[in-house]
Design a protein around this motif. Structure first.
Motif, PDB file in Angstrom:
ATOM      1  N   ILE A   7      44.689  43.306  47.486  1.00  0.00           N
ATOM      2  CA  ILE A   7      43.735  44.415  47.570  1.00  0.00           C
ATOM      3  C   ILE A   7      44.366  45.598  48.295  1.00  0.00           C
ATOM      4  CG2 ILE A   7      41.568  45.151  48.644  1.00  0.00           C
ATOM      5  CD1 ILE A   7      40.466  42.364  47.997  1.00  0.00           C
ATOM      6  N   GLY A   8      45.074  45.322  49.387  1.00  0.00           N
ATOM      7  CA  GLY A   8      45.758  46.380  50.131  1.00  0.00           C
ATOM      8  C   GLY A   8      46.831  47.067  49.304  1.00  0.00           C
ATOM      9  N   THR A   9      47.541  46.283  48.514  1.00  0.00           N
ATOM     10  CA  THR A   9      48.560  46.866  47.633  1.00  0.00           C
ATOM     11  C   THR A   9      47.919  47.796  46.610  1.00  0.00           C
ATOM     12  OG1 THR A   9      49.912  44.879  47.888  1.00  0.00           O
ATOM     13  CG2 THR A   9      50.435  46.320  46.042  1.00  0.00           C
ATOM     14  N   GLY A  10      46.802  47.369  46.051  1.00  0.00           N
ATOM     15  CA  GLY A  10      46.097  48.214  45.082  1.00  0.00           C
ATOM     16  C   GLY A  10      45.604  49.513  45.707  1.00  0.00           C
ATOM     17  N   LEU A  11      45.022  49.402  46.905  1.00  0.00           N
ATOM     18  CA  LEU A  11      44.549  50.607  47.587  1.00  0.00           C
ATOM     19  C   LEU A  11      45.701  51.559  47.889  1.00  0.00           C
ATOM     20  CD1 LEU A  11      41.952  49.170  50.132  1.00  0.00           C
ATOM     21  CD2 LEU A  11      41.484  50.540  48.106  1.00  0.00           C
ATOM     22  N   THR A  12      46.814  51.001  48.323  1.00  0.00           N
ATOM     23  CA  THR A  12      47.981  51.825  48.631  1.00  0.00           C
ATOM     24  C   THR A  12      48.507  52.531  47.387  1.00  0.00           C
ATOM     25  OG1 THR A  12      48.561  50.339  50.433  1.00  0.00           O
ATOM     26  CG2 THR A  12      50.282  51.812  49.645  1.00  0.00           C
ATOM     27  N   LEU A  13      48.567  51.819  46.280  1.00  0.00           N
ATOM     28  CA  LEU A  13      49.049  52.436  45.039  1.00  0.00           C
ATOM     29  C   LEU A  13      48.106  53.530  44.543  1.00  0.00           C
ATOM     30  CD1 LEU A  13      50.442  49.345  43.127  1.00  0.00           C
ATOM     31  CD2 LEU A  13      51.724  51.181  44.238  1.00  0.00           C
ATOM     32  N   ILE A  14      46.813  53.306  44.675  1.00  0.00           N
ATOM     33  CA  ILE A  14      45.851  54.349  44.289  1.00  0.00           C
ATOM     34  C   ILE A  14      46.022  55.571  45.177  1.00  0.00           C
ATOM     35  CG2 ILE A  14      43.402  54.954  44.218  1.00  0.00           C
ATOM     36  CD1 ILE A  14      42.885  52.006  43.416  1.00  0.00           C
ATOM     37  N   GLY A  15      46.175  55.345  46.487  1.00  0.00           N
ATOM     38  CA  GLY A  15      46.388  56.457  47.420  1.00  0.00           C
ATOM     39  C   GLY A  15      47.661  57.225  47.117  1.00  0.00           C
ATOM     40  N   LEU A  16      48.735  56.512  46.814  1.00  0.00           N
ATOM     41  CA  LEU A  16      49.995  57.183  46.496  1.00  0.00           C
ATOM     42  C   LEU A  16      49.915  57.984  45.196  1.00  0.00           C
ATOM     43  CD1 LEU A  16      52.640  54.511  47.529  1.00  0.00           C
ATOM     44  CD2 LEU A  16      52.092  56.665  48.676  1.00  0.00           C
ATOM     45  N   SER A  17      49.188  57.440  44.218  1.00  0.00           N
ATOM     46  CA  SER A  17      49.043  58.198  42.972  1.00  0.00           C
ATOM     47  C   SER A  17      48.199  59.451  43.190  1.00  0.00           C
ATOM     48  CB  SER A  17      48.451  57.323  41.870  1.00  0.00           C
ATOM     49  OG  SER A  17      47.160  56.911  42.219  1.00  0.00           O
ATOM     50  N   LEU A  18      47.191  59.371  44.066  1.00  0.00           N
ATOM     51  CA  LEU A  18      46.409  60.564  44.395  1.00  0.00           C
ATOM     52  C   LEU A  18      47.256  61.587  45.158  1.00  0.00           C
ATOM     53  CD1 LEU A  18      42.933  59.086  45.375  1.00  0.00           C
ATOM     54  CD2 LEU A  18      43.448  60.583  43.447  1.00  0.00           C
ATOM     55  N   LEU A  19      48.150  61.111  46.002  1.00  0.00           N
ATOM     56  CA  LEU A  19      49.058  62.037  46.696  1.00  0.00           C
ATOM     57  C   LEU A  19      49.974  62.756  45.708  1.00  0.00           C
ATOM     58  CD1 LEU A  19      50.034  59.970  49.843  1.00  0.00           C
ATOM     59  CD2 LEU A  19      48.749  62.100  49.797  1.00  0.00           C
ATOM     60  N   ALA A  20      50.472  62.019  44.719  1.00  0.00           N
ATOM     61  CA  ALA A  20      51.297  62.655  43.690  1.00  0.00           C
ATOM     62  C   ALA A  20      50.484  63.680  42.901  1.00  0.00           C
ATOM     63  CB  ALA A  20      51.872  61.595  42.749  1.00  0.00           C
ATOM     64  N   TYR A  21      49.224  63.348  42.605  1.00  0.00           N
ATOM     65  CA  TYR A  21      48.351  64.296  41.924  1.00  0.00           C
ATOM     66  C   TYR A  21      48.199  65.577  42.750  1.00  0.00           C
ATOM     67  CZ  TYR A  21      44.021  66.618  40.715  1.00  0.00           C
ATOM     68  OH  TYR A  21      43.094  67.582  40.418  1.00  0.00           O
ATOM     69  N   CYS A  22      48.005  65.419  44.058  1.00  0.00           N
ATOM     70  CA  CYS A  22      47.838  66.589  44.928  1.00  0.00           C
ATOM     71  C   CYS A  22      49.082  67.470  44.925  1.00  0.00           C
ATOM     72  CB  CYS A  22      47.521  66.146  46.353  1.00  0.00           C
ATOM     73  SG  CYS A  22      45.885  65.436  46.537  1.00  0.00           S
ATOM     74  N   ILE A  23      50.238  66.849  44.941  1.00  0.00           N
ATOM     75  CA  ILE A  23      51.485  67.611  44.922  1.00  0.00           C
ATOM     76  C   ILE A  23      51.582  68.435  43.646  1.00  0.00           C
ATOM     77  CG2 ILE A  23      54.001  67.407  44.764  1.00  0.00           C
ATOM     78  CD1 ILE A  23      53.723  64.952  46.646  1.00  0.00           C
ATOM     79  N   PHE A  24      51.376  67.785  42.511  1.00  0.00           N
ATOM     80  CA  PHE A  24      51.499  68.498  41.242  1.00  0.00           C
ATOM     81  C   PHE A  24      50.385  69.524  41.045  1.00  0.00           C
ATOM     82  CE2 PHE A  24      53.999  64.662  40.117  1.00  0.00           C
ATOM     83  CZ  PHE A  24      55.205  65.309  39.929  1.00  0.00           C
ATOM     84  N   ALA A  25      49.184  69.217  41.505  1.00  0.00           N
ATOM     85  CA  ALA A  25      48.082  70.172  41.379  1.00  0.00           C
ATOM     86  C   ALA A  25      48.352  71.424  42.215  1.00  0.00           C
ATOM     87  CB  ALA A  25      46.770  69.525  41.808  1.00  0.00           C
ATOM     88  N   ALA A  26      48.918  71.252  43.395  1.00  0.00           N
ATOM     89  CA  ALA A  26      49.234  72.413  44.238  1.00  0.00           C
ATOM     90  C   ALA A  26      50.346  73.251  43.614  1.00  0.00           C
ATOM     91  CB  ALA A  26      49.633  71.955  45.630  1.00  0.00           C
ATOM     92  N   ILE A  27      51.343  72.595  43.061  1.00  0.00           N
ATOM     93  CA  ILE A  27      52.436  73.332  42.409  1.00  0.00           C
ATOM     94  C   ILE A  27      51.908  74.126  41.224  1.00  0.00           C
ATOM     95  CG2 ILE A  27      54.532  73.045  41.031  1.00  0.00           C
ATOM     96  CD1 ILE A  27      55.255  70.698  42.883  1.00  0.00           C
ATOM     97  N   PHE A  28      51.100  73.487  40.377  1.00  0.00           N
ATOM     98  CA  PHE A  28      50.567  74.181  39.205  1.00  0.00           C
ATOM     99  C   PHE A  28      49.601  75.298  39.594  1.00  0.00           C
ATOM    100  CE2 PHE A  28      51.361  70.054  36.781  1.00  0.00           C
ATOM    101  CZ  PHE A  28      52.585  70.506  36.315  1.00  0.00           C
ATOM    102  N   ALA A  29      48.840  75.105  40.668  1.00  0.00           N
ATOM    103  CA  ALA A  29      47.905  76.142  41.111  1.00  0.00           C
ATOM    104  C   ALA A  29      48.668  77.369  41.620  1.00  0.00           C
ATOM    105  CB  ALA A  29      46.990  75.597  42.211  1.00  0.00           C
ATOM    106  N   LYS A  30      49.763  77.144  42.328  1.00  0.00           N
ATOM    107  CA  LYS A  30      50.534  78.277  42.837  1.00  0.00           C
ATOM    108  C   LYS A  30      51.251  79.016  41.713  1.00  0.00           C
ATOM    109  CE  LYS A  30      51.210  77.139  47.582  1.00  0.00           C
ATOM    110  NZ  LYS A  30      51.604  78.115  48.547  1.00  0.00           N
ATOM    111  N   ARG A  31      51.689  78.271  40.706  1.00  0.00           N
ATOM    112  CA  ARG A  31      52.403  78.901  39.593  1.00  0.00           C
ATOM    113  C   ARG A  31      51.475  79.630  38.621  1.00  0.00           C
ATOM    114  NH1 ARG A  31      56.831  74.369  37.778  1.00  0.00           N
ATOM    115  NH2 ARG A  31      58.106  74.505  39.650  1.00  0.00           N
TER     116      ARG A  31
END
Length: 71
Positions: A7-31
């Motif tokens: 369960i902890g592994t799943g939560l961590t992977l979901i959190g990491l994928s959301l962090l990647a989403y935030c990175i790409f969303a910020a890059i696309f928003a600035k561009r």
């Protein structure tokens, strides 16, 4: 307590994928070349998602560590 590790592994992977989403969303928003007020609103929303993703990842990692200690 193996289930706690998974369960902890799943939560961590979901959190990491959301962090990647935030990175790409910020890059696309600035561009996108939006006006500053609109960009600020978009980035504030991304920051909220980012904080939630960090919390989810931290809870997942804590679950993994507790599961390892209890196994």
């Amino acid at each position: 307590m193996e289930w706690l590790i998974w369960i902890g592994t799943g939560l961590t992977l979901i959190g990491l994928s959301l962090l990647a989403y935030c990175i790409f969303a910020a890059i696309f928003a600035k561009r996108a070349g939006r006006p500053e007020a609109e960009l600020r609103v978009k980035l504030q929303r991304i920051v909220v998602i980012n904080m939630g993703a960090l919390l989810l990842s931290a809870l997942g990692l804590m679950s993994v560590v507790i599961g390892i200690f209890l196994t």
